[in-house]
Design a protein around this motif. Sequence first.
Motif, PDB file in Angstrom:
ATOM      1  N   PRO A  26     -17.526 -46.415  -0.418  1.00 34.20           N
ATOM      2  CA  PRO A  26     -17.818 -44.919  -0.844  1.00 34.20           C
ATOM      3  C   PRO A  26     -17.221 -44.120  -1.272  1.00 34.20           C
ATOM      4  CG  PRO A  26     -18.131 -45.536   1.835  1.00 34.20           C
ATOM      5  CD  PRO A  26     -17.170 -46.356   1.068  1.00 34.20           C
ATOM      6  N   TRP A  27     -16.027 -44.309  -1.161  1.00 32.28           N
ATOM      7  CA  TRP A  27     -15.291 -42.657  -1.941  1.00 32.28           C
ATOM      8  C   TRP A  27     -15.433 -42.692  -3.603  1.00 32.28           C
ATOM      9  CZ3 TRP A  27     -11.264 -41.615  -5.637  1.00 32.28           C
ATOM     10  CH2 TRP A  27     -11.022 -40.275  -5.756  1.00 32.28           C
ATOM     11  N   VAL A  28     -15.709 -43.791  -4.318  1.00 31.26           N
ATOM     12  CA  VAL A  28     -15.456 -44.473  -5.627  1.00 31.26           C
ATOM     13  C   VAL A  28     -17.208 -44.345  -5.857  1.00 31.26           C
ATOM     14  CG1 VAL A  28     -15.456 -46.142  -7.457  1.00 31.26           C
ATOM     15  CG2 VAL A  28     -13.841 -45.613  -5.430  1.00 31.26           C
ATOM     16  N   ALA A  29     -18.033 -44.568  -5.269  1.00 29.09           N
ATOM     17  CA  ALA A  29     -19.384 -44.603  -5.293  1.00 29.09           C
ATOM     18  C   ALA A  29     -19.513 -43.214  -5.432  1.00 29.09           C
ATOM     19  CB  ALA A  29     -19.902 -45.442  -4.463  1.00 29.09           C
ATOM     20  N   GLU A  30     -19.320 -42.461  -4.058  1.00 31.44           N
ATOM     21  CA  GLU A  30     -19.524 -40.916  -4.052  1.00 31.44           C
ATOM     22  C   GLU A  30     -18.985 -40.224  -4.969  1.00 31.44           C
ATOM     23  OE1 GLU A  30     -18.687 -38.710  -0.631  1.00 31.44           O
ATOM     24  OE2 GLU A  30     -19.069 -40.628   0.661  1.00 31.44           O
ATOM     25  N   LEU A  31     -18.091 -40.740  -6.421  1.00 30.07           N
ATOM     26  CA  LEU A  31     -17.192 -39.734  -7.280  1.00 30.07           C
ATOM     27  C   LEU A  31     -18.788 -40.528  -8.293  1.00 30.07           C
ATOM     28  CD1 LEU A  31     -14.840 -39.061  -9.586  1.00 30.07           C
ATOM     29  CD2 LEU A  31     -14.236 -41.138  -9.225  1.00 30.07           C
ATOM     30  N   GLU A  32     -19.035 -41.445  -8.717  1.00 25.00           N
ATOM     31  CA  GLU A  32     -19.696 -41.891  -9.536  1.00 25.00           C
ATOM     32  C   GLU A  32     -21.055 -40.985  -9.770  1.00 25.00           C
ATOM     33  OE1 GLU A  32     -18.405 -47.048 -10.615  1.00 25.00           O
ATOM     34  OE2 GLU A  32     -19.439 -45.821  -8.829  1.00 25.00           O
ATOM     35  N   ALA A  33     -21.344 -40.693  -8.623  1.00 25.26           N
ATOM     36  CA  ALA A  33     -22.744 -39.666  -8.284  1.00 25.26           C
ATOM     37  C   ALA A  33     -22.550 -38.803  -8.343  1.00 25.26           C
ATOM     38  CB  ALA A  33     -23.077 -40.680  -6.760  1.00 25.26           C
ATOM     39  N   GLY A  34     -20.735 -37.971  -8.507  1.00 29.26           N
ATOM     40  CA  GLY A  34     -21.215 -36.767  -9.279  1.00 29.26           C
ATOM     41  C   GLY A  34     -21.138 -35.792  -7.716  1.00 29.26           C
ATOM     42  N   ARG A  35     -20.699 -36.851  -6.476  1.00 33.45           N
ATOM     43  CA  ARG A  35     -20.615 -36.021  -5.257  1.00 33.45           C
ATOM     44  C   ARG A  35     -19.374 -35.612  -4.384  1.00 33.45           C
ATOM     45  NH1 ARG A  35     -25.255 -39.463  -4.196  1.00 33.45           N
ATOM     46  NH2 ARG A  35     -23.756 -40.758  -2.662  1.00 33.45           N
ATOM     47  N   LEU A  36     -18.204 -35.883  -5.326  1.00 32.00           N
ATOM     48  CA  LEU A  36     -17.408 -35.713  -4.702  1.00 32.00           C
ATOM     49  C   LEU A  36     -16.229 -34.493  -5.393  1.00 32.00           C
ATOM     50  CD1 LEU A  36     -15.658 -37.996  -2.951  1.00 32.00           C
ATOM     51  CD2 LEU A  36     -14.405 -39.235  -5.047  1.00 32.00           C
ATOM     52  N   SER A  37     -16.186 -33.981  -4.257  1.00 29.05           N
ATOM     53  CA  SER A  37     -15.328 -32.751  -4.972  1.00 29.05           C
ATOM     54  C   SER A  37     -14.016 -32.714  -5.776  1.00 29.05           C
ATOM     55  CB  SER A  37     -14.781 -31.695  -3.485  1.00 29.05           C
ATOM     56  OG  SER A  37     -13.886 -32.118  -2.359  1.00 29.05           O
ATOM     57  N   THR A  38     -13.857 -31.491  -6.009  1.00 28.21           N
ATOM     58  CA  THR A  38     -12.416 -31.685  -6.342  1.00 28.21           C
ATOM     59  C   THR A  38     -10.903 -31.893  -5.358  1.00 28.21           C
ATOM     60  OG1 THR A  38     -13.094 -30.424  -8.052  1.00 28.21           O
ATOM     61  CG2 THR A  38     -10.802 -29.776  -7.583  1.00 28.21           C
ATOM     62  N   GLU A  39     -11.410 -31.023  -4.850  1.00 25.31           N
ATOM     63  CA  GLU A  39     -10.325 -31.172  -3.497  1.00 25.31           C
ATOM     64  C   GLU A  39     -10.333 -32.491  -2.813  1.00 25.31           C
ATOM     65  OE1 GLU A  39      -7.246 -29.882  -0.686  1.00 25.31           O
ATOM     66  OE2 GLU A  39      -8.811 -28.259  -2.667  1.00 25.31           O
ATOM     67  N   ALA A  40     -11.188 -33.272  -2.703  1.00 24.50           N
ATOM     68  CA  ALA A  40     -10.764 -34.400  -2.602  1.00 24.50           C
ATOM     69  C   ALA A  40     -10.371 -35.416  -3.493  1.00 24.50           C
ATOM     70  CB  ALA A  40     -11.937 -36.122  -2.962  1.00 24.50           C
ATOM     71  N   LEU A  41     -10.155 -34.847  -4.942  1.00 23.55           N
ATOM     72  CA  LEU A  41      -9.651 -35.602  -6.076  1.00 23.55           C
ATOM     73  C   LEU A  41      -8.135 -35.624  -6.081  1.00 23.55           C
ATOM     74  CD1 LEU A  41     -11.545 -35.239  -9.074  1.00 23.55           C
ATOM     75  CD2 LEU A  41     -10.930 -36.790  -7.833  1.00 23.55           C
ATOM     76  N   ARG A  42      -7.649 -33.765  -5.192  1.00 16.69           N
ATOM     77  CA  ARG A  42      -6.489 -33.482  -5.226  1.00 16.69           C
ATOM     78  C   ARG A  42      -5.594 -34.183  -3.778  1.00 16.69           C
ATOM     79  NH1 ARG A  42      -8.099 -27.202  -4.744  1.00 16.69           N
ATOM     80  NH2 ARG A  42      -8.724 -27.013  -7.131  1.00 16.69           N
ATOM     81  N   ALA A  43      -7.175 -34.700  -3.012  1.00 20.24           N
ATOM     82  CA  ALA A  43      -6.287 -35.666  -1.841  1.00 20.24           C
ATOM     83  C   ALA A  43      -5.585 -36.774  -2.293  1.00 20.24           C
ATOM     84  CB  ALA A  43      -7.270 -35.783  -0.871  1.00 20.24           C
ATOM     85  N   PHE A  44      -6.415 -37.508  -3.146  1.00 17.32           N
ATOM     86  CA  PHE A  44      -5.849 -38.422  -3.365  1.00 17.32           C
ATOM     87  C   PHE A  44      -4.605 -38.508  -4.399  1.00 17.32           C
ATOM     88  CE2 PHE A  44      -6.062 -41.985  -7.355  1.00 17.32           C
ATOM     89  CZ  PHE A  44      -6.098 -43.068  -6.809  1.00 17.32           C
ATOM     90  N   ALA A  45      -4.843 -37.686  -5.082  1.00 18.53           N
ATOM     91  CA  ALA A  45      -3.925 -37.242  -6.126  1.00 18.53           C
ATOM     92  C   ALA A  45      -2.061 -37.384  -5.557  1.00 18.53           C
ATOM     93  CB  ALA A  45      -3.274 -36.061  -6.575  1.00 18.53           C
ATOM     94  N   GLY A  46      -1.871 -36.550  -4.253  1.00 19.69           N
ATOM     95  CA  GLY A  46      -1.381 -36.473  -2.670  1.00 19.69           C
ATOM     96  C   GLY A  46      -1.305 -37.633  -2.164  1.00 19.69           C
ATOM     97  N   LEU A  86       3.587 -43.153 -11.428  1.00 17.50           N
ATOM     98  CA  LEU A  86       4.024 -41.771 -11.030  1.00 17.50           C
ATOM     99  C   LEU A  86       3.906 -40.797 -12.595  1.00 17.50           C
ATOM    100  CD1 LEU A  86       5.092 -40.715  -8.747  1.00 17.50           C
ATOM    101  CD2 LEU A  86       7.196 -41.142  -9.237  1.00 17.50           C
ATOM    102  N   GLN A  87       4.600 -41.465 -13.242  1.00 17.75           N
ATOM    103  CA  GLN A  87       5.007 -40.391 -14.673  1.00 17.75           C
ATOM    104  C   GLN A  87       3.004 -39.363 -14.572  1.00 17.75           C
ATOM    105  OE1 GLN A  87       6.864 -40.900 -17.958  1.00 17.75           O
ATOM    106  NE2 GLN A  87       6.033 -38.540 -18.734  1.00 17.75           N
ATOM    107  N   ALA A  88       2.079 -40.816 -15.015  1.00 18.37           N
ATOM    108  CA  ALA A  88       0.801 -40.607 -15.658  1.00 18.37           C
ATOM    109  C   ALA A  88       0.296 -39.714 -14.399  1.00 18.37           C
ATOM    110  CB  ALA A  88       0.094 -41.689 -15.738  1.00 18.37           C
ATOM    111  N   LEU A  89       0.722 -40.223 -12.991  1.00 21.48           N
ATOM    112  CA  LEU A  89      -0.490 -39.635 -11.790  1.00 21.48           C
ATOM    113  C   LEU A  89       0.200 -37.892 -11.382  1.00 21.48           C
ATOM    114  CD1 LEU A  89      -1.613 -39.983  -9.124  1.00 21.48           C
ATOM    115  CD2 LEU A  89       0.808 -39.923  -7.916  1.00 21.48           C
ATOM    116  N   GLY A  90       1.150 -37.392 -12.168  1.00 18.44           N
ATOM    117  CA  GLY A  90       1.989 -36.152 -12.470  1.00 18.44           C
ATOM    118  C   GLY A  90       0.124 -35.552 -13.153  1.00 18.44           C
ATOM    119  N   ALA A  91       0.047 -35.462 -14.215  1.00 16.93           N
ATOM    120  CA  ALA A  91      -0.864 -35.549 -15.167  1.00 16.93           C
ATOM    121  C   ALA A  91      -2.133 -35.514 -14.471  1.00 16.93           C
ATOM    122  CB  ALA A  91      -0.756 -36.582 -16.245  1.00 16.93           C
ATOM    123  N   PHE A  92      -2.903 -36.144 -13.847  1.00 18.73           N
ATOM    124  CA  PHE A  92      -3.536 -36.416 -12.635  1.00 18.73           C
ATOM    125  C   PHE A  92      -3.505 -35.240 -11.792  1.00 18.73           C
ATOM    126  CE2 PHE A  92      -6.493 -37.779  -9.299  1.00 18.73           C
ATOM    127  CZ  PHE A  92      -7.368 -37.429  -9.626  1.00 18.73           C
TER     128      PHE A  92
END
Length: 218
Positions: A26-46, A86-92
Amino acid sequence: MLDAQQLCAGVRQDLVDVEERIRGNPWVAELEAGRLSTEALRAFAGEQHQVIASDLRSFEVLTQRFTAEPAHDYLASMTGGERVALQALGAFATAVGLDSPALQSYEPVSGCQAYPSYVARLARDGTPAEVAGALLVNLDAWGSCCARIADALPDTHQLAPQDCAFFAHFAGPTTELERSSLEVIDAGLAQGVEPASIKRAARLLQAYELLFWESLPR
């Protein structure tokens, strides 16, 4: 004798249900549907900051443990790939508003960290064939999710291509990695590594991959 290609094909068939659940998470599906918050993206990065840093150390340990070919070149290549990631993740992380102090202080979710914990166990106790087999079986599902995320982020969160390089890195061509993985597995089988131990490593790592996606904050 069973060869690497036959072994991995059989494992993939055994784990097809798990792979489908990873691809349909569901995480990727919700992202594709535009329903995923920026906070969720921050969690992914963390979470991935913890995962990649741990996996990098694991591959460094494996490279030190196994100096004979073809394992050493394979493991050294994987180590280099983790450094790039790891370097690319920092940019994200920066693009989604997670600066370096916040990245370092992020508190991970236990379910997301089972995957690197198992890779660390393989680094301590496993063989190159078990590592290569587990990662090879895991490759398609993880790469597919990363490709979808890379495609979605410019539209859903207006990220630039350079901000999505982490995902593009894992979504790229895998022909050479598959070739070198099979070579390492074949060498391990010839040296007496049990096919059952490679199957077990692949089954567990794929289960932990699914747990990662199921545990990600949404």
